[in-house]
Scaffold this active site. Structure first.
Site, short mmCIF file in Angstrom:
data_model
loop_
_atom_site.label_atom_id
_atom_site.label_comp_id
_atom_site.label_asym_id
_atom_site.label_seq_id
_atom_site.Cartn_x
_atom_site.Cartn_y
_atom_site.Cartn_z
N CYS A 129 -4.85 2.54 -3.65
CA CYS A 129 -3.62 3.05 -3.02
C CYS A 129 -2.49 2.04 -3.15
O CYS A 129 -1.70 1.84 -2.23
CB CYS A 129 -3.86 3.40 -1.55
SG CYS A 129 -4.98 4.78 -1.31
N HIS A 132 0.86 -1.18 0.00
CA HIS A 132 0.00 0.00 0.00
C HIS A 132 0.90 1.23 0.00
O HIS A 132 2.02 1.20 0.50
CB HIS A 132 -0.87 -0.04 1.26
CG HIS A 132 -1.93 1.02 1.35
ND1 HIS A 132 -1.65 2.33 1.70
CD2 HIS A 132 -3.28 0.96 1.20
CE1 HIS A 132 -2.77 3.03 1.74
NE2 HIS A 132 -3.77 2.23 1.42
N LYS A 156 -10.48 -0.77 10.31
CA LYS A 156 -10.41 -1.99 9.51
C LYS A 156 -10.83 -3.22 10.30
O LYS A 156 -10.95 -4.31 9.75
CB LYS A 156 -8.99 -2.19 8.98
CG LYS A 156 -8.48 -1.05 8.07
CD LYS A 156 -9.22 -1.01 6.74
CE LYS A 156 -8.72 0.13 5.86
NZ LYS A 156 -7.43 -0.11 5.26
N GLN A 199 -4.83 -4.76 6.89
CA GLN A 199 -5.82 -5.70 6.37
C GLN A 199 -5.88 -6.98 7.20
O GLN A 199 -6.96 -7.55 7.40
CB GLN A 199 -5.48 -6.05 4.91
CG GLN A 199 -5.59 -4.90 3.94
CD GLN A 199 -7.00 -4.36 3.81
OE1 GLN A 199 -7.98 -5.09 3.91
NE2 GLN A 199 -7.10 -3.06 3.60
N ASP A 252 2.85 -4.27 8.27
CA ASP A 252 1.64 -3.49 8.05
C ASP A 252 0.46 -4.45 8.18
O ASP A 252 0.20 -5.27 7.30
CB ASP A 252 1.69 -2.86 6.66
CG ASP A 252 0.40 -2.16 6.26
OD1 ASP A 252 -0.61 -2.27 6.98
OD2 ASP A 252 0.39 -1.52 5.18
#
Length: 417
Positions: free
Chosen positions: A374, A133, A236, A213, A210
């Site tokens: 993104c 991302h 999220k 998600q 990261d």
């Protein structure tokens, strides 16, 4: 202030009961029942989360850490209790390893500027992947420009899976940090994070994951993973917007300078010298998103009550059903077919722009995302300007996928396919 625990827990056995917990799923869009398949952008909120934020403002609103009156003490207790819940949810050693931020983006920027920037010299390398991302690309580009360090990118294969052999080859004596997604937002690929971390640590290289998600789809155990940093956003994982988390090992936080200055990150201030607060508060300058932190705690309570393994199994079944159905549509190509993937269905239709598909689906009550998500380098890698992305949450069902298929049939009619 009414305790959050008074809200009824979700039934872990029945997705229909889960759906009933989300008020917005009763909405109608263009006269049709809402089918929400844009969870990769943001998830919807259960009633218990909406209640938690509302209850704070109605019954407990005050600033934290600063007051001796009852409301301030209540607010502080609730805010710090949320930090402890988050620590338990991701299996951190202690609550002090949890820093509240606005979201994953701010968490990564904090690490880039507070951890990486002071340690980088010209020629040093930061390693990311080709599936990232923008929030896990641009902060590293900025810090490379500031320090003379070099950004290295691990390629992905035609399925969207990480090229592990290339990763091993790019790890070197110049690598100072590895920063990679846990679950790719535009592809659904699940990275082999255990291997990524073990290989990096064998060369004494720290790893940031990261988890924006992954946090709502996969069990996350930072202690077992042994990652050095883990970042995610509340919105999220069925929590509110404007709140997120940076997990970092305590020793790293202790050694990092503050990123922002102001109230609450200080112990004492004179015009000659400022003494900083202990971790994690030295990274939380100013009045925090108190209601957001409390509501995020309620969101994690909700997910815990169902069980992440239960959620993952349910979503895997819906994903498998959807993948088979979409692949049977003539002219449709899935972008991201890694063997290990979750929650994301990105696709293109021959002769139809993704934005047109998204617009027609919206007229049928189906909310998807259309664009580059993104992740423009991913689009470039697969030679497409954009994809349609249907992304799953715990409340999605095969009936939602059937509605998506009906909408796609209408797209075919409109474009004569």
């Amino acid at each position: 202030m009414k305790p959050i625990e008074s809200m009824p827990a979700p039934d872990p056995r029945n997705v229909a009961h889960w759906r009933a917990d989300f008020p917005i799923l009763g909405e109608r869009v263009h006269g049709r029942p809402l089918v929400y398949l844009d969870n990769g952008a943001t998830t919807q909120k259960p009633a218990s989360v909406i209640y938690a934020e509302n209850a704070f403002y109605r019954h407990g609103n005050a600033n934290v850490h600063r007051g001796v009156h009852l409301l301030s003490l209540r607010a502080t207790d609730a805010y710090e209790a949320a930090r402890a819940k988050i620590a338990r949810f991701i299996h951190a050693r202690r609550p002090e390893e949890i820093v509240f931020v606005r979201g994953t983006t701010e968490a990564i920027n904090l690490v880039a500027q507070s951890y990486a920037r002071p340690r980088l010299a010209p020629g040093d390398e930061i390693l990311i992947s080709a599936m990232e991302h923008h929030s896990n690309i641009v902060p590293w580009q900025l810090v490379c420009e500031q320090t003379g360090a070099v950004l290295k990118v691990v390629p992905i294969d035609d399925t969207g899976a990480l090229d592990v052999v290339a990763y091993e080859g790019l790890l070197s004596e110049r690598t100072r940090l590895v920063a990679m997604t846990h679950l790719a937002n535009a592809l659904g690929s699940i990275n082999p994070v255990e291997h990524i971390i073990a290989s990096a640590h064998a060369k004494s290289v720290p790893v940031l994951l990261d988890g924006a998600q992954a946090i709502s789809h996969l069990p996350v155990d930072v202690l077992t993973l042994d990652c050095d940093f883990y970042a995610f956003s509340g919105h999220k994982v069925y929590g509110p917007t404007g709140i997120g988390v940076l997990y970092a090992k305590a020793a790293l936080l202790e050694a990092m300078p503050p990123w922002q200055g102001g109230g609450d990150m200080i112990r004492s201030v004179t015009f000659e010298k400022t003494e900083y607060n202990a971790i994690p508060w030295k990274f939380e300058a100013g009045t925090p998103n108190i209601a957001g932190a409390i509501a995020l705690g309620a969101a994690l309570d909700y997910v815990d009550a169902i069980g992440m393994e239960v959620i993952a199994a349910h979503e895997a079944g819906v994903l498998a059903y959807a993948s088979g159905a979409l692949q049977a549509i003539p002219g449709l190509r899935l972008i991201g077919t890694a063997a290990d993937k979750a929650s994301i269905l990105s696709f293109v239709l021959d002769g139809v722009h993704a934005h047109d598909v998204g617009t027609i689906l919206d007229r049928h009550g189906v909310a998807v995302r259309a664009g580059h998500h993104c992740a423009m380098p991913v689009m470039q890698r697969f030679g497409v300007p954009a994809t349609v992305r249907a992304s799953l949450g715990l409340y999605n069902t095969r009936e939602d996928i059937d509605a998506l298929l009906e909408g796609l049939a209408q797209v075919g009619e409109v474009f004569g396919r």
